[in-house]
Design a protein around this motif. Structure first.
Motif, mmCIF file in Angstrom:
data_model
loop_
_atom_site.group_PDB
_atom_site.id
_atom_site.type_symbol
_atom_site.label_atom_id
_atom_site.label_comp_id
_atom_site.label_asym_id
_atom_site.label_seq_id
_atom_site.Cartn_x
_atom_site.Cartn_y
_atom_site.Cartn_z
ATOM 1 N N THR A 12 0.833 -1.195 0.000
ATOM 2 C CA THR A 12 0.000 0.000 0.000
ATOM 3 C C THR A 12 0.870 1.248 0.000
ATOM 4 O O THR A 12 1.710 1.426 0.888
ATOM 5 C CB THR A 12 -0.911 0.020 1.245
ATOM 6 O OG1 THR A 12 -1.707 -1.161 1.261
ATOM 7 C CG2 THR A 12 -1.807 1.245 1.246
ATOM 8 N N THR A 13 0.674 2.116 -0.980
ATOM 9 C CA THR A 13 1.458 3.346 -1.039
ATOM 10 C C THR A 13 0.954 4.352 -0.010
ATOM 11 O O THR A 13 -0.196 4.290 0.448
ATOM 12 C CB THR A 13 1.389 3.996 -2.429
ATOM 13 O OG1 THR A 13 0.045 4.431 -2.669
ATOM 14 C CG2 THR A 13 1.837 3.029 -3.517
ATOM 15 N N ASP A 15 0.253 7.499 -0.540
ATOM 16 C CA ASP A 15 -0.859 8.257 -1.117
ATOM 17 C C ASP A 15 -2.181 7.516 -0.958
ATOM 18 O O ASP A 15 -3.203 8.100 -0.590
ATOM 19 C CB ASP A 15 -0.606 8.531 -2.607
ATOM 20 C CG ASP A 15 0.321 9.713 -2.823
ATOM 21 O OD1 ASP A 15 0.704 10.350 -1.826
ATOM 22 O OD2 ASP A 15 0.658 9.999 -3.986
ATOM 23 N N ARG A 16 -2.175 6.218 -1.250
ATOM 24 C CA ARG A 16 -3.399 5.438 -1.158
ATOM 25 C C ARG A 16 -3.853 5.320 0.292
ATOM 26 O O ARG A 16 -5.052 5.399 0.596
ATOM 27 C CB ARG A 16 -3.176 4.056 -1.768
ATOM 28 C CG ARG A 16 -4.436 3.213 -1.879
ATOM 29 C CD ARG A 16 -4.195 1.995 -2.749
ATOM 30 N NE ARG A 16 -3.918 2.370 -4.138
ATOM 31 C CZ ARG A 16 -3.499 1.519 -5.066
ATOM 32 N NH1 ARG A 16 -3.300 0.249 -4.752
ATOM 33 N NH2 ARG A 16 -3.279 1.923 -6.295
ATOM 34 N N LYS A 19 -5.410 8.625 1.404
ATOM 35 C CA LYS A 19 -6.733 8.800 0.814
ATOM 36 C C LYS A 19 -7.784 7.984 1.552
ATOM 37 O O LYS A 19 -8.908 8.441 1.799
ATOM 38 C CB LYS A 19 -6.701 8.401 -0.662
ATOM 39 C CG LYS A 19 -7.976 8.733 -1.409
ATOM 40 C CD LYS A 19 -7.833 8.476 -2.899
ATOM 41 C CE LYS A 19 -9.106 8.866 -3.648
ATOM 42 N NZ LYS A 19 -8.976 8.624 -5.107
ATOM 43 N N ARG A 20 -7.416 6.751 1.945
ATOM 44 C CA ARG A 20 -8.352 5.905 2.683
ATOM 45 C C ARG A 20 -8.696 6.497 4.044
ATOM 46 O O ARG A 20 -9.794 6.282 4.575
ATOM 47 C CB ARG A 20 -7.753 4.509 2.872
ATOM 48 C CG ARG A 20 -7.687 3.664 1.608
ATOM 49 C CD ARG A 20 -6.992 2.349 1.906
ATOM 50 N NE ARG A 20 -6.864 1.509 0.709
ATOM 51 C CZ ARG A 20 -6.141 0.410 0.655
ATOM 52 N NH1 ARG A 20 -5.470 -0.002 1.738
ATOM 53 N NH2 ARG A 20 -6.068 -0.294 -0.455
ATOM 54 N N ARG A 37 1.174 14.762 1.858
ATOM 55 C CA ARG A 37 1.828 14.391 0.601
ATOM 56 C C ARG A 37 2.961 15.368 0.279
ATOM 57 O O ARG A 37 4.020 14.964 -0.228
ATOM 58 C CB ARG A 37 0.818 14.385 -0.538
ATOM 59 C CG ARG A 37 -0.229 13.292 -0.451
ATOM 60 C CD ARG A 37 -1.064 13.243 -1.717
ATOM 61 N NE ARG A 37 -2.188 12.336 -1.608
ATOM 62 C CZ ARG A 37 -3.441 12.713 -1.332
ATOM 63 N NH1 ARG A 37 -3.708 14.009 -1.150
ATOM 64 N NH2 ARG A 37 -4.401 11.825 -1.252
ATOM 65 N N GLU A 195 8.362 5.710 -4.227
ATOM 66 C CA GLU A 195 7.154 5.684 -3.411
ATOM 67 C C GLU A 195 7.453 5.224 -1.987
ATOM 68 O O GLU A 195 8.339 4.399 -1.764
ATOM 69 C CB GLU A 195 6.119 4.715 -4.008
ATOM 70 C CG GLU A 195 5.564 5.108 -5.348
ATOM 71 C CD GLU A 195 4.477 6.174 -5.252
ATOM 72 O OE1 GLU A 195 4.183 6.635 -4.132
ATOM 73 O OE2 GLU A 195 3.918 6.526 -6.305
#
Length: 345
Positions: A12-13, A15-16, A19-20, A37, A195
């Motif tokens: 899992t990055t 960023d992801r 967002k979650r 970010r 990343e």
């Protein structure tokens, strides 16, 4: 070998993950996520500069001192510039407090809702010898009305008012650790992909430990309670581990269990570490991971700062170890020993 084995997920990055987690902050409408970010982007750039500093003449002293009277390293200056630029370009921040600048850095962004306090490059004296160094940051919501001048109320907030805090540790692998008040998570940088990937989910500090981290070279100038606690650690054959980079020492103890302390001394009667952009951030992380942080007498996050570069003693790490250290201060008070009984060498 199966097709599934040929295409295993990489993880899992950052960023992801951010967002979650946006639903945790309905008031932020994405700004806090973008701010995190921006910090991660600046961290990637600093990671690049560190790994090649010996090849492009970025190691060594810059030839000036910062507001603390400390000699600036070239990478101190580079890190400060990079983070300020990233935060300015991101558009979410109205003001920055930095170890490298005497006053408030007003980004002249009337719509910025956040204030960032940071030590752009902690432990920079270790750069030339390839010892781990880091970045520390705190994020606060602006209190004054948008469009007006930045006020003391905006920048001198208690640590308990942080909405997020974290650090980047640049070492054998670079890691970003942060909290938004809902636990602590760590992300390791994968340079070939550029990343950060989730590597340490829901970090928890051991409740107790057997590592103590302090600069014992200043032992003779510590107050009696600190000396007694050090002797207590030695009598139980705890391991003395002191790197000299606050982030590195804190991270090791967070993972393995231990206590880091930088007490008052004859040379630094109010302690050396800065409350607003070093201690508050790490104290927030420590507590979210199940640890504790005090100045020897009171919780770090309850201290109201009166100056941007205010210093404080710090005892931080595994909860039981911090409580035990505080016990020695309590005993000293009960026996009426002077709180600042330090000896000049």
């Amino acid at each position: 070998m199966t097709k599934e084995n040929l295409g295993l997920p990489v993880g899992t990055t950052l960023d992801r993950f951010i967002k979650r987690k946006q639903d945790d902050f309905p008031y932020a409408t994405g700004e806090l996520s973008q701010l995190l970010r921006d910090i991660a982007l600046a961290g990637k750039i600093i990671n690049r500069e560190i790994t090649r500093c010996g090849l492009i003449n970025l190691a060594g002293a810059f030839g000036a001192t910062n507001v603390q009277g400390e000699e600036q390293q070239k990478l101190d200056v580079v890190a400060n510039i990079r983070f300020i630029r990233a935060l300015r370009n991101g558009g979410e921040v109205c003001a920055i407090i930095s170890e490298e600048d005497e006053g408030i850095i007003d980004l002249e962004n009337p719509n910025g809702k956040y204030v960032v306090a940071m030590d752009p490059l902690d432990g920079s004296s270790n750069i030339d010898v390839n010892v781990s160094i880091g970045t520390i940051f705190s994020i606060y919501r602006r209190k004054s009305a948008p469009g007006g001048p930045i006020t003391d109320e905006d920048v001198l907030q208690k640590g308990s008012e942080q909405v997020a805090a974290g650090y980047l540790l640049y070492g054998t692998s670079s890691i970003l650790v942060y909290t938004t008040g809902y636990g602590v998570n760590g992300f390791t940088y994968e340079p070939s992909l550029g990343e950060f990937f989730l590597s340490h989910q829901s970090l928890k500090s051991p409740e107790d430990g057997k590592i103590y981290s302090v600069n014992e070279g200043s032992y003779n100038t510590f107050e009696p309670a600190v000396k007694e606690y050090i002797e207590y650690c030695k009598s139980r054959e705890f391991s003395g581990r002191y790197i000299g980079s606050l982030v590195a020492d804190f991270h090791r103890n967070l993972m393995k269990g231990g206590i880091y302390f930088y007490p008052a001394s004859a040379k630094a009667p109010n302690g050396k570490l800065r409350l607003v952009y070093e201690c508050n951030a790490l104290a927030f992380i420590a507590e979210q991971a199940g640890g504790a942080a005090t100045d020897g007498h009171q919780r770090i996050l309850d201290i109201t700062p009166t100056k941007l570069h205010q210093r404080t003693p710090l005892f931080i790490g595994s909860k039981k170890m911090v409580e035990q250290a505080g016990h020695f201060f309590k005993q000293a008070t009960e026996h009426h020993q002077p709180a600042a009984a330090v000896t000049s060498l």
